[in-house]
Write a protein that holds these residues in place. Structure first.
Motif, mmCIF file in Angstrom:
data_model
loop_
_atom_site.group_PDB
_atom_site.id
_atom_site.type_symbol
_atom_site.label_atom_id
_atom_site.label_comp_id
_atom_site.label_asym_id
_atom_site.label_seq_id
_atom_site.Cartn_x
_atom_site.Cartn_y
_atom_site.Cartn_z
ATOM 1 N N SER F 123 60.525 30.259 -57.914
ATOM 2 C CA SER F 123 60.807 30.305 -59.341
ATOM 3 C C SER F 123 61.389 28.999 -59.854
ATOM 4 N N VAL F 124 61.646 28.039 -58.955
ATOM 5 C CA VAL F 124 62.166 26.768 -59.448
ATOM 6 C C VAL F 124 61.150 25.647 -59.212
ATOM 7 N N ASP F 125 59.939 26.042 -58.888
ATOM 8 C CA ASP F 125 58.886 25.063 -58.625
ATOM 9 C C ASP F 125 59.326 24.039 -57.598
ATOM 10 N N GLY F 126 59.954 24.532 -56.559
ATOM 11 C CA GLY F 126 60.464 23.612 -55.560
ATOM 12 C C GLY F 126 59.465 23.298 -54.458
ATOM 13 N N ILE F 127 58.287 23.930 -54.487
ATOM 14 C CA ILE F 127 57.314 23.724 -53.409
ATOM 15 C C ILE F 127 56.116 22.961 -53.949
ATOM 16 N N PHE F 128 55.769 21.953 -53.219
ATOM 17 C CA PHE F 128 54.643 21.133 -53.646
ATOM 18 C C PHE F 128 53.560 21.151 -52.588
ATOM 19 N N GLY F 129 52.319 21.030 -53.038
ATOM 20 C CA GLY F 129 51.225 21.005 -52.092
ATOM 21 C C GLY F 129 49.970 21.486 -52.793
ATOM 22 N N ALA F 130 48.872 21.303 -52.151
ATOM 23 C CA ALA F 130 47.630 21.792 -52.728
ATOM 24 C C ALA F 130 46.926 22.620 -51.666
ATOM 25 N N THR F 131 45.928 23.340 -52.093
ATOM 26 C CA THR F 131 45.231 24.229 -51.187
ATOM 27 C C THR F 131 44.770 23.484 -49.939
ATOM 28 N N LYS F 132 44.972 24.139 -48.839
ATOM 29 C CA LYS F 132 44.553 23.603 -47.549
ATOM 30 C C LYS F 132 45.295 22.313 -47.187
#
Ligand SMILES: Cc1cc2nc3c(=O)[nH]c(=O)nc-3n(C[C@H](O)[C@H](O)[C@H](O)COP(=O)(O)O)c2cc1C
Ligand SMILES: Cc1cc2nc3c(=O)[nH]c(=O)nc-3n(C[C@H](O)[C@H](O)[C@H](O)COP(=O)(O)O)c2cc1C
Ligand SMILES: Cc1cc2nc3c(=O)[nH]c(=O)nc-3n(C[C@H](O)[C@H](O)[C@H](O)COP(=O)(O)O)c2cc1C
Ligand SMILES: Cc1cc2nc3c(=O)[nH]c(=O)nc-3n(C[C@H](O)[C@H](O)[C@H](O)CO)c2cc1C
Ligand code: SF4
Ligand code: SF4
Ligand code: SF4
Ligand code: SF4
Ligand code: FES
Lengths: 223, 358, 193, 494, 209, 178
Positions: F123-132
């Protein structure tokens, strides 16, 4: 809260004792305990008033609105006190002479009102009556104990004048524990009231601790 | 090499001050007055003194044992002995032994250890005991004797003294009233102050101690000397004694000027009773008096004024003990209102306005 | 003038409501954990005692005495007091919510604060005039507030002390109160009201 | 000249005689230097070198980053053995990144920045650039990057530079020796700073237990009318800048303000010397004078040590220890840090290394507070240590905060004097740490809230966009569905 | 009716007042007579201690006169009469004790001798000053039979003040107050002897409620 | 007669008093309870649901009603509990409140398969990354609500204590030994 009369009795006499645990009704506790007899008399008179007013409030609780509840409770206590006062004056005059001064002050004793607020206004008639009786008896117990300690330490006697309160048959209770010259006057003067009450609360704690219970920290109002 | 890490922060150098040294210095300051007075009042006084000090130390030890604390650093700090010493100095010198023992119970158990021991008590333990005894046993606590120096004729010998202290009987013919007591009784009988004061030793004798009273009451000059020693040693500061004695003197003088037949004069007031002992040794007790200098001035002022009021108007002849206890009760509030001004802030706690340029 | 002064000194110091007459002790033990709360309670109680004593004096003089209704005294007094208190309670709740929150359940309990009824009864017993009784009621409540505040100060320090566990809380409070009462005994004999 | 009284303070045993007569001697170059990347207040420096590289004396090996930071330089020429974690000279015993340098003994200088020919007429910014490049931090203990303080004159009208030669900490004699041996450099540095600050006056305050330093400085200052040397009374903590300014000018720095706000900037004398070197010769801060003293040191000395030298080397240079010391301290005994071990490097802020025996520390088991009021009387900040400590002991941090615990200097006067040996300063350090932690937690909490709200807004916007897109799709039938590819910033879920 | 209206609250409280007022009124009506009788008995009992039964045939509780004295309300004097002649009187006197006023009932014979004294009310310290109560000791009886000439007036003091009456050990103020009160009472009797022993016909009968 | 007077006067006092009180109660009534809003402001607002309520607003409601204890919010920790207790005017005993030290979630690079499930939870948008692709968690943003942990199919996410640094270390409280 309370389930069953055993619980009510236990609460009133010991666990939630008005004086030693809830720290209510402090004024008569200090003022009327210069002797065990005084404490006993005051306690009994209070018990009668508490029982009667508890029953009455429980009976009428459906009609009492929030805004006027305190005046009504007080009115009921005051009326009971006056009835007790008048009746004793007329029919138990010797006893009245011993207790006379103290009786009007039952009205402003916090204990009855606190019980009406927290118990009788929520519970049915019979438990309320029982609560009044046992809270009153617990109160009596505490006052008598405080009075006894103060009297022994301060004047060297125990239950002096008990026969005036309870009748000549009880004169056997009047004991001299030590000579009057050894009495520590402070104990029957105001400081003694506070000191002895403090030590009795400690005594209750020691018994509770020995019984494996936790020390009760606050009084009725500790949130 | 490993050295003890990060258990205590700086500073890593300390002054030589310690609680024990402080208490010992105070005791030292009391020695001359005590010795002289013990000589003045003879064996019964010696016995009572020993009993009182011993009982105080014993009570302290008892309390430590009961609460499961170690005996030594605490018992050795000397505060219990000092309490006992001061208590003994305020008792009637020929009082029976049990006043000392009961006094120790009041002072150390009720006045000190119940609160958690040294430093935690709210009221001056010695004065708690002194007042509790006075209130409880007004007879024993108001039976005074005139000085009967050791080895003089007419002075009770060792055995007689045992009977006095441990038998509880002061033989007839010894009793005498204290200066304050005499004036008070006089007033209640309708005598004027000047009539009563006429029966008293002159001020010089009062200063030296040749009169009835407690150990700490009689030789005001030796007490004064001890007090000055404490000030010199920086154990106490002048604030409390000066404020207390000054206020007492001024109040008494004003009263005396207004009505000389009703009120004794200033010199009489500060030389009688426990005024000097109170000013230098009792009102200065760290634990029960304010910590800031302003607070101490207020405290001393209060003790002085209350002493005069109680002595002049109330039922008890002795005012210092009550005055000290009353001001003890005000100490927390005084402390709250007399905190020093913080650096860079006004008295009320707001940051100062910048000064300097312009 | 001097008699009023003596009356006041007597009521504040010598026969202090709390320490000598043992009135109002529940609030004395309960509402004194902080100096500012104690002060608030003292103020509220001073107000209630003074006002209700005047009303009660009037009730006694113009209702109970003339009509021989002495036996209704307790009831009438307590009703007057209850009214005064509940009115104060509502006002405080409205005007100063923080104060109300601090005084919590004690405001309704001022009604059963023995000091209020006790002072009223003392006035009648002492057969005081209206002025005397007002002065006495006011002085008594000042004595009440004074001791409340002093005691609160002491308890704030107790909160920082290392009290043995068995004594912590109410017992040390009682013992402190006892020693305070002992100190106040020094005033006994100043005036004999 | 008029002096003004400061509140409180103490007179500890100074014990300066142990080292005050020992001239500054250079430490023989140790086998290894460990230069920490974070020797100052502010952001750590960024590493510029790698293991195996050869560096020259005075070469910058780490660069300051951000407004408050400082670079680090190689104190001598040699090879970088490694970049590793070493125990920091800090009470926590935690480790820190250090560049491990093996000197090659050639003392080969790197090219240095061009010094200013006439700094006293140069642009202040030129001076500040040199100071920044030289990595100079306050040598009075706090290790605050000096260049930041040299900016203070840009927003304010300053009246004076105060040079802090109080050296009020017991044992320490490094400033004393610097003033005695290099008064010319100190005064020149001070004049350069005053020029950079735009302050017309330089006042040098020296405690009057350093007569030789006073004499040397006064003699040297005679040539410059704008430089005054003033003896100040011996009274710990005279060296605290607010108190020194108060003693010299009578002005009291308001709470939450700087001395610069009342017209004075304070620098340490050794800082002035370092600035003299940087501005006149372009030399970075690569060595400093360290007083090694205490009765547990065989032969106390004042040592000119390269930054990064192991403390053991300094001690050995003094003939080693006499027995096991009760305390090893970096800095003075009043405010210093306890050292977790001798195996830590010297940093720019190391003014002293003390090995104290039990008799000197005078430590004893704490007892209860007897409310003697000494701590209240001597607190130079007008605080009430006993009450603050009592609040902290009962976990009432708010209570202590209201009494001003955050304004405590940690000067140690109260703890020094307390007859009950209560570790008052540690209570305050603990409380200050806890309050800071709470403040950080609160800030984090705020941040979480903002982030959550942003997240929610974004989801709502995404949902709205999707709905709009769906509506659009409904109207423009037949368009092939857009490839649905969840992207990190925009999860497709509503 | 709206449970929240002011009138409703008023009526609720009013109803309770009505009910309990009624209860109290009834109780009062039932007990009033008995209470009055008890009060009379009390008064008689306390007078009996200071006026021996043998010297009167009337009821002194109701046989009273009101003397105007400096005090605003006047002093009620109870008369003991035998065959219509006053044989003794009793009235309240008071002295200042340690903790306030000590109220005493003093009985005086027609010859000016004390018939008896009893403490009515006092606040003296228990254990010290309360020995003036008959319950706590017979000290108070020692005045019986004494008069102003016996001992002479200047000896009507406690020993400590040079008189002839013992103080208690440790408490002088209380006895001093009591002795003083009795002395003043006797002086008063002397001064008003005429009025007291030959009361004027319009006797004011004090209503006892 | 007296009886009438007694009962009458008492009744009148009662009626009048009751009337006054009833009126006063209405006139002086405090309208809305600002408590709930205050409480909600004190909560983290991350709607993480660890309290057992649907979100912070419900938690605040329960607190205001007295159904929830001041310690209701685990991620808020001791500080929030204290603040809530203060606002509620109750005293709580936090001495045996075991607080997990400060923590943050971290993704094991070896295990992450880039499924993006965790990313949606935060809920704090603390995770970054893209699919795969490997995902990372921004430790500064993470408030340790733990919601990302159960959704990870490879159990790549674990909670780690935030290490003490020279910047966050502080002196411990002195031991009281006497
Ligand atoms: C703990 C304790 C307390 C005492 N308290 C008193 C006392 O209050 N008053 C007293 O006269 N004697 C007191 N005594 C002493 C004995 O009672 C002693 O026998 C008595 O004083 C003898 O005096 P008497 O023969 O005049 O009664 C006390 C003794 C003890 C051990
Ligand atoms: C209690 C205390 C004592 C201090 N003593 C000194 C000192 O003796 N000498 C000194 O240069 N700085 C001392 N300081 C540091 C100064 O306050 C100030 O930070 C320093 O003089 C600024 O110069 P710098 O930035 O060049 O180090 C002391 C600080 C405190 C809080
Ligand atoms: C607690 C206490 C209570 C006292 N109560 C009385 C009392 O009730 N009656 C009394 O005469 N004196 C009382 N006193 C006064 C003292 O005993 C006083 O010293 C004594 O009355 C004076 O008499 P003396 O001339 O024998 O010393 C009391 C004293 C104290 C300390
Ligand atoms: C200057 C000074 C005065 C003292 N005065 C007293 C005193 O009057 N009474 C006392 O019991 N203890 C006194 N003490 C001892 C000690 O402070 C006392 O036992 C504490 O109150 C116990 O907590 C004194 C100590 C000092 C240093
Ligand atoms: S350490 Fe802090 S509290 Fe103690 S004296 Fe120094 S400034 Fe004052
Ligand atoms: S110096 Fe120590 S003992 Fe004295 S008041 Fe301060 S903390 Fe207490
Ligand atoms: S646990 Fe805390 S943060 Fe999570 S929803 Fe509940 S109140 Fe909000
Ligand atoms: S625990 Fe996971 S979901 Fe919760 S804040 Fe941290 S990264 Fe986001
Ligand atoms: S009993 Fe008096 S206030 Fe509670």
């Amino acid at each position: 809260m309370a389930t069953g009369y055993g619980r009510i009795a236990r609460d009133g006499l010991w666990d939630n004792n008005g004086v030693l645990a809830m720290l209510l009704g402090m004024c008569p506790t200090m003022a009327m305990t210069t002797s065990a007899t005084n404490g006993l008399g005051m306690g009994l008179a209070t018990a009668v008033v508490m029982a009667a007013s508890g029953g009455l409030v429980a009976t009428f609780r459906g009609y009492i609105t929030q805004e006027v509840r305190i005046p009504v409770y007080i009115l009921i206590v005051a009326a009971m006190v006056t009835v007790v006062d008048l009746t004793m004056n007329a029919y138990m005059h010797d006893l009245y002479k011993v207790l006379g001064l103290f009786i009007p002050l039952i009205v402003s004793n916090c204990l009855p009102l606190a019980r009406l607020e927290s118990f009788a206004s929520k519970e049915p008639v019979l438990p309320s009556l029982a609560d009044g009786v046992f809270m009153g008896l617990g109160f009596t117990l505490a006052l008598t104990a405080i009075g006894a300690v103060r009297e022994i330490l301060g004047a060297g006697t125990l239950f002096a004048d008990a026969s005036l309160l309870l009748g000549p048959a009880f004169s056997f209770m009047e004991v001299r524990v030590m000579p009057e010259s050894m009495g520590t006057l402070m104990m029957i003067l105001p400081p003694g009231g506070f000191l002895v009450t403090g030590f009795l609360v400690v005594g209750k704690r020691m018994i509770d601790v020995a019984g494996g219970k936790a020390i009760q920290m606050g009084g009725a109002h500790a949130v | 090499m490993m050295i003890e890490t990060a258990t205590t922060s700086a500073p890593y150098t300390h002054s030589a001050a310690s609680v024990q040294k402080t208490m010992t210095t105070v005791i030292l300051a009391l020695v001359p007055a005590t010795a002289f007075n013990l000589y003045l009042f003879g064996w019964p006084a010696v016995f009572l003194f020993a009993v009182t000090v011993g009982a105080c130390a014993a009570m302290e030890g008892l309390a430590l044992l009961i609460s499961g604390r170690r005996l030594m650093p605490t018992l050795g700090d000397g505060s219990a002995v000092l309490t006992g010493w001061l208590l003994a100095m305020t008792l009637p010198p020929w009082a029976p032994w049990w006043t000392g023992v009961l006094g120790a119970v009041f002072a150390i158990l009720l006045g000190k250890q119940i609160f958690g021991g040294l430093g935690q008590n709210l009221f001056n333990p010695a004065m708690v005991a002194r007042v509790a005894l006075l209130v409880s046993f007004p007879v024993a606590m108001t039976s005074w004797v005139a000085p009967h120096p050791l080895f003089w004729t007419g002075t009770p010998g060792f055995l007689d003294a045992l009977a006095i202290t441990f038998g509880g009987q002061i033989p007839d013919g010894y009793s005498a009233a204290t200066a304050l007591g005499l004036v008070k009784t006089g007033l209640s009988m309708g005598q004027t102050v000047s009539q009563s004061v006429g029966q008293l030793p002159d001020l010089m004798d009062m200063g030296l101690g040749l009169r009835a009273g407690s150990l700490g009451e009689t030789s005001a000059l030796l007490i004064l000397g001890g007090g000055l020693f404490l000030i010199w040693k920086k154990v106490i500061t002048w604030h409390v004694p000066a404020a207390m004695l000054g206020t007492l003197f001024v109040a008494a003088t004003l009263g005396h000027l207004a009505n000389p037949e009703r009120f004794t004069d200033g010199a009489f007031q500060i030389l009688s009773g426990a005024a000097f002992l109170g000013a230098f040794f009792i009102a200065t007790d760290y634990v029960t008096s304010p910590v800031s200098k302003t607070g101490q001035l207020i405290f001393g002022f209060g003790v002085g004024l209350l002493t005069w009021i109680i002595r002049s108007f109330a039922g008890y002849p002795e005012g210092v003990a009550f005055a000290v206890l009353l001001m003890n009760s005000l100490t927390p509030i005084i402390d709250q209102y007399t905190r020093p001004r913080r650096f860079g802030r006004t008295r009320r706690g707001e940051p100062l306005a910048p000064q300097g340029d312009k | 003038m001097q008699e009023y002064l003596l009356l006041m000194v007597g009521a504040i110091l010598v026969n202090n409501v709390i320490l000598a007459r043992f009135l109002g002790l529940c609030s004395f033990m309960g509402v004194t954990t902080r100096v500012d709360t104690a002060m608030g309670m003292g103020l509220a109680t001073t107000f209630v005692i003074t006002v209700s004593s005047m009303l009660n004096w009037a009730a006694q003089a113009y209702l109970l005495e003339p009509f021989g209704l002495g036996y209704l005294r307790t009831v009438v007094f307590i009703l007057v007091i209850a009214g005064a208190v509940q009115f104060t309670e509502m006002t405080v709740r409205k005007v100063s919510p923080p104060l109300f929150q601090m005084l919590g359940i004690y405001l309704p309990l001022i009604t059963t604060n023995c000091a209020v009824l006790g002072v009223a009864l003392l006035l009648i017993e002492g057969r005081m005039s209206f002025i005397e009784s007002t002065v006495f009621a006011f002085a008594s409540s000042i004595g009440y507030s004074l001791v409340m505040v002093i005691f609160a100060g002491l308890r704030e320090r107790l909160a920082l002390a290392e009290i043995p566990r068995l004594f912590a809380g109410p017992p040390i409070g009682f013992i402190t109160a006892g020693l305070l009462a002992l100190a106040f005994m020094g005033f006994s004999g100043i005036s004999t009201v | 000249m008029k002096l003004f009284a400061i509140r409180g303070g103490i007179h500890p045993e100074y014990r300066k005689e142990l080292a005050s007569d020992k001239a500054i001697t250079a430490l023989p170059m140790p086998q290894r230097l460990r230069i920490l990347l974070h020797q100052h207040i502010g952001a750590p420096a960024r590493l510029l070198v790698a293991a195996g590289e050869r560096v020259l004396k005075g070469q910058m090996i780490a660069q300051g980053q951000g407004p408050v930071s400082a670079p680090a330089h190689a104190p001598t020429s040699g090879y970088i053995e490694s970049v590793s974690e070493v125990t920091a000279p800090h009470a926590s015993g935690l480790s820190q990144t250090a560049v491990v340098l093996v000197p090659d003994g050639k003392e080969e200088w790197a090219p240095l920045p061009t010094p200013l020919a006439d700094p006293l007429t140069a642009e202040p910014q030129a001076i500040r650039d040199l100071v920044a490049q030289a990595g100079i931090v306050g040598m009075g203990g706090a290790a605050f990057p000096s260049v930041v303080k040299l900016h203070l004159g840009t927003q304010r009208k300053l009246e004076m530079l105060v040079l802090n030669g109080a050296e009020c900490e017991p044992y320490l004699t490094c400033d004393d020796r610097v003033m005695r041996e290099h008064p010319d450099e100190v005064i020149d540095g001070a004049r350069i700073m005053a020029h950079a600050l735009g302050a017309p006056l330089v006042i040098i305050g020296i405690e009057d237990n350093k007569p030789e330093a006073l004499e040397a400085m006064t003699r040297e200052a005679a040539a410059f009318p704008e430089v005054q040397v003033r003896p100040v009374p011996v009274q710990y903590p005279m060296g605290s800048e607010r108190h020194l300014v108060q003693a010299l000018t009578g002005r009291e720095t308001p709470a939450a303000k700087l001395t610069a706000d009342i017209g004075a900037v304070v620098h340490n004398v050794a800082t002035a010397q370092a600035i003299h070197h940087a501005v006149r010769f372009g030399r970075p801060l690569i060595e400093r004078v360290v007083t090694v003293s205490g009765r547990a040191v065989r032969e106390p000395r004042n040592i000119l040590a390269p930054i990064g030298a192991p403390v053991t080397a300094l001690i050995d240079f003094c003939g080693g220890l006499v027995g096991v010391p009760a305390r090893l301290v970096q800095g003075g005994p009043m405010m210093g840090q306890p050292l977790p071990s001798l195996d830590v490097p010297v940093i720019k802020g190391t003014s002293g290394i003390l090995a104290l025996n039990a008799e000197e520390t005078g430590e004893a088991e704490p007892g209860p507070c007897i409310r003697c009021g000494t701590c209240v009387a001597i607190c130079p900040c007008g605080l009430v240590p006993l009450e603050m400590a009592a609040f902290i002991r009962t976990d009432n941090l708010d209570g202590a905060n209201n009494l001003g615990v955050t304004e405590c200097l940690s000067c140690g006067s109260c703890s020094w004097a307390c007859p009950s040996h209560i570790p008052l300063v540690q209570y305050f350090n603990y409380a200050k740490g806890m309050l800071k932690t709470k403040e950080r937690d609160r800030a984090k909490h705020e941040r979480t809230k903002t982030l959550t709200e942003a997240h929610r807004d974004r989801l709502e916007r995404a949902a709205a966009a999707k709905a709009a897109a769906a509506a659009a799709k409904a109207t423009t039938k037949g368009t092939p569905p857009a490839a649905r590819q969840p992207r990190a910033e925009e999860p497709a879920e509503a | 009716m709206n449970k929240n209206s002011s009138l409703y609250h008023g009526l609720v409280l009013g109803a309770f007042c009505l009910g309990f007022g009624l209860l109290l009124a009834v109780t009062d009506a039932l007990t009033a007579k008995d209470i009055a009788a008890r009060a009379m008995e009390d008064r008689q009992n306390s007078l009996a201690a200071v006026i021996p039964d043998a010297i009167h045939d009337n009821n002194p509780v109701v046989d009273t006169i009101l003397l105007d004295v400096a005090k605003d309300e006047g002093l009620t004097v109870y008369l003991a009469k035998k065959d219509g002649l006053v044989t003794g009187v009793a009235y309240e006197v008071s002295g200042i004790g340690y903790a306030g006023r000590i109220k005493l009932m003093l009985g005086v014979g027609a010859d000016g001798r004390v018939l008896g004294v009893r403490a009515l009310a006092h606040k003296e310290t228990p254990g010290l000053g309360d020995k003036i109560e008959i319950k706590k000791g017979d000290w108070i009886e020692r005045f019986t039979g004494l008069g102003l000439g016996n001992p002479p007036i200047e000896k009507w003091k406690v020993k400590k003040d040079g008189g002839q009456f013992d103080q208690f050990s440790g408490a002088t103020i209380t006895p001093r107050g009591v002795v003083g009160a009795i002395r003043e009472g006797l002086v008063f009797f002397d001064a008003r002897k005429q009025e007291l022993t030959q009361p004027q016909p319009p006797q004011k009968v004090n209503e006892v409620r | 007669m007296f009886l009438l007077l007694a009962v009458g006067s008492l009744t009148i006092i009662g009626v009048v008093l009751g009337g006054i009180l009833g009126t006063a109660a209405r006139l002086l009534a405090v309208k809305v309870d600002p408590l709930e809003a205050d409480l909600q402001a004190l909560l983290p607002g991350s709607q993480c649901g660890q309290c057992g309520y649907v979100g912070c607003a419900q938690a605040a409601k329960a607190l205001a009603a007295g159904d929830a204890a001041a310690t209701v919010c685990p991620p808020g920790g001791k500080a929030t509990a204290e603040a809530l207790a203060k606002r509620l005017g109750v005293s709580i005993d936090l001495s045996d409140h075991v607080e997990r030290g400060p923590e943050y979630a971290a993704i094991d690079e070896e295990l992450c398969i880039g499924c993006t499930r965790c990313l949606k939870e935060c809920s704090v948008d603390g995770i970054f990354g893209a699919t795969k692709q490997m995902h990372t968690i921004l430790a500064e943003s993470c408030h340790a609500c733990g919601k990302c942990i159960p959704v990870c199919p490879t159990e790549a996410i674990t909670m780690r204590p935030i290490p003490v640094t020279l910047g966050t270390w502080h002196w411990p409280k002195p031991a009281t030994a006497h």
